[in-house]
Design an enzyme around this catalytic site. Structure first.
Site, PDB file in Angstrom:
ATOM      1  N   GLU A 268       7.734 -12.000   3.404  1.00  0.00           N
ATOM      2  CA  GLU A 268       6.356 -11.488   3.388  1.00  0.00           C
ATOM      3  C   GLU A 268       5.841 -11.504   1.957  1.00  0.00           C
ATOM      4  OE1 GLU A 268       6.487  -7.357   4.813  1.00  0.00           O
ATOM      5  OE2 GLU A 268       8.415  -7.121   3.840  1.00  0.00           O
TER       6      GLU A 268
ATOM      7  N   ARG B 127       3.674   4.581  12.769  1.00  0.00           N
ATOM      8  CA  ARG B 127       4.651   3.956  11.858  1.00  0.00           C
ATOM      9  C   ARG B 127       5.231   5.000  10.902  1.00  0.00           C
ATOM     10  NH1 ARG B 127       2.789  -1.075   8.347  1.00  0.00           N
ATOM     11  NH2 ARG B 127       1.636   0.576   7.283  1.00  0.00           N
TER      12      ARG B 127
ATOM     13  N   ARG C 200      19.315  18.048  -7.952  1.00  0.00           N
ATOM     14  CA  ARG C 200      19.640  16.628  -7.836  1.00  0.00           C
ATOM     15  C   ARG C 200      21.042  16.415  -7.267  1.00  0.00           C
ATOM     16  NH1 ARG C 200      21.791  12.232 -10.488  1.00  0.00           N
ATOM     17  NH2 ARG C 200      20.666  10.292 -10.068  1.00  0.00           N
TER      18      ARG C 200
ATOM     19  N   LYS D  26       8.851   2.091   5.576  1.00  0.00           N
ATOM     20  CA  LYS D  26       7.833   1.969   4.514  1.00  0.00           C
ATOM     21  C   LYS D  26       8.106   2.983   3.405  1.00  0.00           C
ATOM     22  CE  LYS D  26       2.826   1.329   4.120  1.00  0.00           C
ATOM     23  NZ  LYS D  26       2.848   0.125   3.302  1.00  0.00           N
TER      24      LYS D  26
ATOM     25  N   TYR E 269       5.443   6.233   2.835  1.00  0.00           N
ATOM     26  CA  TYR E 269       4.002   6.315   2.617  1.00  0.00           C
ATOM     27  C   TYR E 269       3.246   5.509   3.650  1.00  0.00           C
ATOM     28  CZ  TYR E 269       3.715   1.589   0.524  1.00  0.00           C
ATOM     29  OH  TYR E 269       3.721   0.234   0.322  1.00  0.00           O
TER      30      TYR E 269
HETATM   31  N1  PMP Z   1       4.428  -5.858   4.091  1.00  0.00           N
HETATM   32  C1  PMP Z   1       4.583  -5.068   3.021  1.00  0.00           C
HETATM   33  C2  PMP Z   1       5.805  -5.203   2.185  1.00  0.00           C
HETATM   34  C3  PMP Z   1       3.582  -4.133   2.676  1.00  0.00           C
HETATM   35  O1  PMP Z   1       3.745  -3.336   1.603  1.00  0.00           O
HETATM   36  C4  PMP Z   1       2.406  -4.051   3.467  1.00  0.00           C
HETATM   37  C5  PMP Z   1       1.295  -3.105   3.110  1.00  0.00           C
HETATM   38  N2  PMP Z   1       1.695  -1.803   3.024  1.00  0.00           N
HETATM   39  C6  PMP Z   1       2.295  -4.894   4.586  1.00  0.00           C
HETATM   40  C7  PMP Z   1       3.327  -5.777   4.862  1.00  0.00           C
HETATM   41  C8  PMP Z   1       1.086  -4.848   5.467  1.00  0.00           C
HETATM   42  O2  PMP Z   1       1.090  -3.706   6.275  1.00  0.00           O
HETATM   43  P1  PMP Z   1      -0.269  -3.045   6.792  1.00  0.00           P
HETATM   44  O3  PMP Z   1      -0.993  -4.125   7.555  1.00  0.00           O
HETATM   45  O4  PMP Z   1       0.165  -1.950   7.678  1.00  0.00           O
HETATM   46  O5  PMP Z   1      -1.015  -2.611   5.586  1.00  0.00           O
END
Ligand code: PMP
Length: 281
Positions: free
Chosen positions: A177, A52, A98, A145, A33
């Site tokens: 993070e 990305r 599945r 992502k 996403y």
């Molecule tokens: N780290 C994680 C785990 C996230 O989910 C996000 C937001 N999607 C970010 C960092 C920040 O990414 P962005 O600046 O592209 O929103």
């Protein structure tokens, strides 16, 4: 007003927007996403999000979705009359019986919707937010992502239960993070944030902020830091497409600096909003 949602080539009222129960996004979280923010009805950093997305798809051998993504984003923003808010996009590996093995030649599913949301006048940006530290129990490919967001959701709930706003995740004694954002500290004027790798998402806002900081002659150091170092820092903040630059004033029970959003954080938020507005498309 009912939202208009995009599903596989069609713009539909949200109660008619549906995907199959056999969709691999639903059964396996086999999906990626992006979230792009909208200011003044325009998209911020669209190119970065599109790049990305292409990388996430490539890492998972997932087919790129059909259609002109920029045109669909713009159409959704217009149809939903979004001046400030978000566009959510999800691509899944599509519908198949599945089976753990990937299906062959299945068309991907593409879903997009908008969320109207005030981004600039955020009360939290005025006061700063509080975070707790939790173990990072996610999988090892956080650079992709994917929609596997259960642990970050659990982290948010742990934060709520502790009476704070978010959680910073820690692995081997170092912050990776936030649950949905990249983490930073400021010490002696230096901006410190974890280096990129498989263990964090390469935030699009992170890339923009680091570039803008360097252009403004600020010193940036890309390295991991501990919770203790964050607690002893002058300032802390996080970045994401939906929060921009958000001050963090308490880390795991300890006040950071004087407990108020610091000057570096405030300046970066201002620069980011100004410059993003100027280049939004
Ligand atoms: N780290 C994680 C785990 C996230 O989910 C996000 C937001 N999607 C970010 C960092 C920040 O990414 P962005 O600046 O592209 O929103």
């Amino acid at each position: 007003m009912s939202r208009t949602v995009y599903v596989n080539g069609e713009f539909l009222p949200e109660d008619q927007a549906k995907v199959s129960v056999f969709d691999r996004g639903f059964l396996f979280a086999d999906a990626v996403y992006e979230v792009t923010s909208v200011l003044d009805g325009k998209l911020i950093d669209f190119d970065g999000h599109e790049r990305r997305l292409a990388r996430s798809l490539g890492e998972l051998d997932m087919a790129a979705p059909e259609g002109d993504l920029l045109a669909i984003h713009r159409e959704l923003v217009a149809r939903n009359e979004i001046t400030e808010g978000l566009v959510y996009l999800q691509v899944t590996r599509g519908v198949a019986d599945r089976d753990f093995a990937y299906p062959k030649d299945t068309p991907s599913t593409l879903v997009m919707f908008t969320q109207a949301k005030g981004l600039i006048d955020s009360p939290a940006a005025q006061t700063g937010i509080k975070v707790i530290a939790i173990d990072d129990l996610r999988w090892g490919r956080r650079d992709i992502k994917t929609v596997q967001l259960l642990y970050p959701s659990m982290g948010k709930m742990m934060a709520k239960a502790a009476g704070v706003d978010d959680a910073w995740m820690v692995e081997d004694g170092l912050v990776t993070e936030g649950t949905s954002n990249n983490a930073y500290i400021v010490k002696g004027g230096k901006i410190i944030t974890r280096q990129l790798g498989n263990d964090i998402l390469a935030g699009i806002t992170r890339a923009a902020i680091l570039k803008m900081a360097q252009e403004a002659q600020m010193v940036v150091e890309e390295r991991a830091f501990s919770i203790a170092e964050a607690q002893a820092a002058d300032e802390a903040f996080f970045t994401s497409a939906s929060a921009f630059v958000m001050p963090v004033v308490e880390v795991d029970g300890a006040t950071v600096g004087n407990g108020k959003p610091g000057p570096v954080t405030r300046r970066l938020r201002e620069i980011y909003i100004d410059e993003s507005r100027n280049v939004a498309i």
